[in-house]
Design a protein around this motif. Structure first.
Motif, PDB file in Angstrom:
ATOM      1  N   ARG A 172      50.839  41.520  31.110  1.00  0.00           N
ATOM      2  CA  ARG A 172      51.000  40.982  29.772  1.00  0.00           C
ATOM      3  C   ARG A 172      50.406  39.592  29.598  1.00  0.00           C
ATOM      4  NH1 ARG A 172      54.498  43.828  26.567  1.00  0.00           N
ATOM      5  NH2 ARG A 172      55.612  45.529  27.604  1.00  0.00           N
ATOM      6  N   THR A 173      49.992  38.940  30.659  1.00  0.00           N
ATOM      7  CA  THR A 173      49.354  37.631  30.568  1.00  0.00           C
ATOM      8  C   THR A 173      47.948  37.712  31.155  1.00  0.00           C
ATOM      9  OG1 THR A 173      50.070  36.846  32.747  1.00  0.00           O
ATOM     10  CG2 THR A 173      51.616  36.566  30.906  1.00  0.00           C
ATOM     11  N   VAL A 174      47.161  36.680  30.896  1.00  0.00           N
ATOM     12  CA  VAL A 174      45.811  36.630  31.458  1.00  0.00           C
ATOM     13  C   VAL A 174      45.874  36.703  32.978  1.00  0.00           C
ATOM     14  CG1 VAL A 174      43.783  35.170  31.770  1.00  0.00           C
ATOM     15  CG2 VAL A 174      44.822  35.380  29.502  1.00  0.00           C
ATOM     16  N   GLU A 175      46.825  35.995  33.560  1.00  0.00           N
ATOM     17  CA  GLU A 175      46.950  35.984  35.021  1.00  0.00           C
ATOM     18  C   GLU A 175      47.332  37.369  35.543  1.00  0.00           C
ATOM     19  OE1 GLU A 175      48.191  33.688  32.990  1.00  0.00           O
ATOM     20  OE2 GLU A 175      46.792  32.079  33.558  1.00  0.00           O
ATOM     21  N   ASP A 176      48.215  38.052  34.812  1.00  0.00           N
ATOM     22  CA  ASP A 176      48.606  39.408  35.219  1.00  0.00           C
ATOM     23  C   ASP A 176      47.412  40.354  35.191  1.00  0.00           C
ATOM     24  OD1 ASP A 176      51.246  38.694  35.554  1.00  0.00           O
ATOM     25  OD2 ASP A 176      51.833  39.289  33.527  1.00  0.00           O
ATOM     26  N   VAL A 177      46.649  40.292  34.102  1.00  0.00           N
ATOM     27  CA  VAL A 177      45.488  41.180  33.968  1.00  0.00           C
ATOM     28  C   VAL A 177      44.460  40.872  35.051  1.00  0.00           C
ATOM     29  CG1 VAL A 177      43.551  41.818  32.483  1.00  0.00           C
ATOM     30  CG2 VAL A 177      45.825  41.515  31.494  1.00  0.00           C
ATOM     31  N   PHE A 178      44.228  39.593  35.314  1.00  0.00           N
ATOM     32  CA  PHE A 178      43.234  39.221  36.323  1.00  0.00           C
ATOM     33  C   PHE A 178      43.701  39.626  37.718  1.00  0.00           C
ATOM     34  CE2 PHE A 178      41.260  35.904  39.132  1.00  0.00           C
ATOM     35  CZ  PHE A 178      39.972  36.415  39.065  1.00  0.00           C
ATOM     36  N   ARG A 179      45.001  39.523  37.976  1.00  0.00           N
ATOM     37  CA  ARG A 179      45.528  39.935  39.280  1.00  0.00           C
ATOM     38  C   ARG A 179      45.298  41.434  39.503  1.00  0.00           C
ATOM     39  NH1 ARG A 179      50.383  38.799  38.342  1.00  0.00           N
ATOM     40  NH2 ARG A 179      50.144  36.597  38.791  1.00  0.00           N
ATOM     41  N   GLU A 180      45.550  42.223  38.455  1.00  0.00           N
ATOM     42  CA  GLU A 180      45.303  43.665  38.574  1.00  0.00           C
ATOM     43  C   GLU A 180      43.806  43.946  38.706  1.00  0.00           C
ATOM     44  OE1 GLU A 180      47.023  46.456  36.055  1.00  0.00           O
ATOM     45  OE2 GLU A 180      49.081  45.976  36.625  1.00  0.00           O
ATOM     46  N   PHE A 181      42.990  43.188  37.977  1.00  0.00           N
ATOM     47  CA  PHE A 181      41.536  43.348  38.068  1.00  0.00           C
ATOM     48  C   PHE A 181      41.087  43.157  39.519  1.00  0.00           C
ATOM     49  CE2 PHE A 181      37.316  41.550  38.306  1.00  0.00           C
ATOM     50  CZ  PHE A 181      36.564  42.333  37.441  1.00  0.00           C
ATOM     51  N   LYS A 182      41.565  42.104  40.167  1.00  0.00           N
ATOM     52  CA  LYS A 182      41.154  41.835  41.548  1.00  0.00           C
ATOM     53  C   LYS A 182      41.627  42.938  42.492  1.00  0.00           C
ATOM     54  CE  LYS A 182      42.772  37.673  42.104  1.00  0.00           C
ATOM     55  NZ  LYS A 182      43.041  36.384  42.811  1.00  0.00           N
ATOM     56  N   GLY A 183      42.832  43.450  42.270  1.00  0.00           N
ATOM     57  CA  GLY A 183      43.314  44.533  43.121  1.00  0.00           C
ATOM     58  C   GLY A 183      42.454  45.776  43.003  1.00  0.00           C
ATOM     59  N   ARG A 184      42.133  46.161  41.759  1.00  0.00           N
ATOM     60  CA  ARG A 184      41.264  47.326  41.548  1.00  0.00           C
ATOM     61  C   ARG A 184      39.871  47.069  42.123  1.00  0.00           C
ATOM     62  NH1 ARG A 184      43.906  50.530  37.616  1.00  0.00           N
ATOM     63  NH2 ARG A 184      45.387  49.347  36.312  1.00  0.00           N
ATOM     64  N   ARG A 185      39.370  45.878  41.898  1.00  0.00           N
ATOM     65  CA  ARG A 185      38.027  45.528  42.384  1.00  0.00           C
ATOM     66  C   ARG A 185      37.955  45.604  43.909  1.00  0.00           C
ATOM     67  NH1 ARG A 185      36.246  40.752  44.380  1.00  0.00           N
ATOM     68  NH2 ARG A 185      33.991  40.317  44.276  1.00  0.00           N
ATOM     69  N   ASN A 186      38.944  45.040  44.590  1.00  0.00           N
ATOM     70  CA  ASN A 186      38.950  45.080  46.054  1.00  0.00           C
ATOM     71  C   ASN A 186      38.997  46.517  46.566  1.00  0.00           C
ATOM     72  OD1 ASN A 186      38.881  42.299  46.189  1.00  0.00           O
ATOM     73  ND2 ASN A 186      41.085  42.066  46.472  1.00  0.00           N
ATOM     74  N   ALA A 187      39.754  47.360  45.867  1.00  0.00           N
ATOM     75  CA  ALA A 187      39.845  48.762  46.269  1.00  0.00           C
ATOM     76  C   ALA A 187      38.493  49.456  46.144  1.00  0.00           C
ATOM     77  CB  ALA A 187      40.883  49.482  45.398  1.00  0.00           C
ATOM     78  N   LEU A 188      37.808  49.232  45.034  1.00  0.00           N
ATOM     79  CA  LEU A 188      36.513  49.879  44.801  1.00  0.00           C
ATOM     80  C   LEU A 188      35.458  49.367  45.771  1.00  0.00           C
ATOM     81  CD1 LEU A 188      36.557  49.836  40.897  1.00  0.00           C
ATOM     82  CD2 LEU A 188      36.993  51.790  42.398  1.00  0.00           C
ATOM     83  N   ILE A 189      35.488  48.067  46.057  1.00  0.00           N
ATOM     84  CA  ILE A 189      34.534  47.508  47.025  1.00  0.00           C
ATOM     85  C   ILE A 189      34.760  48.132  48.399  1.00  0.00           C
ATOM     86  CG2 ILE A 189      33.938  45.421  48.321  1.00  0.00           C
ATOM     87  CD1 ILE A 189      34.273  43.841  45.747  1.00  0.00           C
ATOM     88  N   ARG A 190      36.010  48.298  48.782  1.00  0.00           N
ATOM     89  CA  ARG A 190      36.289  48.904  50.083  1.00  0.00           C
ATOM     90  C   ARG A 190      35.795  50.345  50.142  1.00  0.00           C
ATOM     91  NH1 ARG A 190      41.379  48.359  50.281  1.00  0.00           N
ATOM     92  NH2 ARG A 190      42.172  50.479  50.424  1.00  0.00           N
ATOM     93  N   ALA A 191      35.980  51.085  49.040  1.00  0.00           N
ATOM     94  CA  ALA A 191      35.511  52.474  49.018  1.00  0.00           C
ATOM     95  C   ALA A 191      34.005  52.557  49.208  1.00  0.00           C
ATOM     96  CB  ALA A 191      35.907  53.132  47.688  1.00  0.00           C
ATOM     97  N   LEU A 192      33.279  51.584  48.659  1.00  0.00           N
ATOM     98  CA  LEU A 192      31.820  51.625  48.682  1.00  0.00           C
ATOM     99  C   LEU A 192      31.209  50.873  49.864  1.00  0.00           C
ATOM    100  CD1 LEU A 192      31.219  51.065  44.852  1.00  0.00           C
ATOM    101  CD2 LEU A 192      31.099  53.226  46.116  1.00  0.00           C
TER     102      LEU A 192
END
Length: 248
Positions: free
Chosen positions: A10-30
C-alpha cells in the motif's frame, strides 16, 4: 495466479520491496537456475509464463484462468520460442518481457492504491536505479562500466589471487590510515560492478568470483562458491556458461 503476495502493498516502499523480490526471483531463473528454467519451458507443453514472487521464488506455469486476472500477467507462451532461436537470444527475450511485467505489476498497485504524481515518480526512480533484468542477463549492465573500471581493476584483483582466475580477494588493511584509504579506493574502483546473478553492486566485505568465459562477476553466495572452494578452481565457469557447454 495471484503473484504470490500474502498482502497487498500500500506504500511506495511496500511496492518497491515486492518489486525487488520478484525481480530477484526472475534474475535467478534466467541466470543461476537457468538449466532448471530451460527444462521447464518445454515447447511441447501449453502456453507457459514465468512468474516471480515477492518471496524471491520463481515458477513456470500456465496463465491465470480468471478473466480479468487479479494482477497483470507475464508474457504468454515463452516456451514456444525456446528451440527456435539461440539460447542467449531467447533468454534475452524472456528478460525483456519480464522487465515489462515487473513495471506493469508495480504501477498496477500504484494506480490501485491511489499513488499521486510524486509517489509514482519516486517509485519509478527507485526502480530505475536498479539494472533491468535484460541488462543483468545480457551483461549490458557490466559493459556500461567495464571501460571505466572493470578491465584494469579486475585484472589487478586476479593477480593478487595467486594467479587464480576469477577470484576477488579483499586485502586486509595494514594499519588504520592505510587500511581506510585502501578500502575507500577499492569501493571507488569496484562500486559500479554488478553481480551477474542478483544485479546488486559490489561491496568490499563480500567475496566475488569472475567467470572466465563470459567475464561476468558474481557474489560467491549467489553461485554457491566459497573462498576456500575458489582456491581449487583453475578456471571458473558460471552456471549459464556451464549449461551452454552441456546443451547442443
Amino acid at each position: 495466479m495471484d503473484g504470490g503476495a500474502p498482502n497487498n502493498p500500500r506504500t511506495v516502499e511496500d511496492v518497491f520491496r515486492e518489486f525487488k523480490g520478484r525481480r530477484n526471483a526472475l534474475i535467478r531463473a534466467l541466470t543461476t537456475d537457468v538449466e532448471d528454467f530451460f527444462q521447464q519451458c518445454d515447447p511441447e507443453k501449453e502456453n507457459l509464463c514465468l512468474y516471480g514472487f515477492p518471496t524471491e521464488q520463481w515458477e513456470v506455469n500456465l496463465p491465470a484462468e480468471e478473466v480479468p486476472p487479479e494482477l497483470p500477467e507475464p508474457a504468454l507462451g515463452i516456451n514456444f520460442a525456446r528451440d527456435g532461436m539461440q539460447e542467449k537470444d531467447w533468454l534475452a527475450l524472456v528478460a525483456v518481457h519480464s522487465d515489462a511485467w515487473l513495471l506493469s505489476v508495480a504501477f498496477y498497485f500504484g494506480s490501485r492504491f491511489g499513488f499521486d504524481k510524486a509517489d509514482r515518480k519516486r517509485l519509478f526512480n527507485l526502480i530505475n536505479d536498479l539494472p533491468t533484468i535484460f541488462e543483468v542477463v545480457t551483461g549490458a549492465a557490466k559493459k556500461q562500466v567495464k571501460d571505466k573500471s572493470s578491465v584494469s581493476n579486475h585484472s589487478g584483483s586476479k593477480s593478487k589471487s595467486n594467479s587464480k582466475q576469477g577470484k576477488m580477494v579483499n586485502v586486509p588493511p595494514r594499519d588504520e590510515d592505510e587500511g581506510l584509504d585502501e578500502e575507500e579506493e577499492e569501493e571507488d574502483e569496484h562500486g559500479d560492478t554488478l553481480c551477474g546473478a542478483c544485479g546488486e553492486n559490489y561491496a568490499s566485505d563480500e567475496f566475488w568470483i569472475c567467470c572466465d568465459i563470459c567475464e561476468r562477476w558474481f557474489h560467491g553466495k549467489c553461485v554457491k562458491i566459497t573462498p576456500a572452494r575458489a582456491e581449487h578452481i583453475k578456471q571458473y565457469k558460471c552456471p549459464s556458461c556451464s549449461n551452454k557447454r552441456a546443451r547442443p
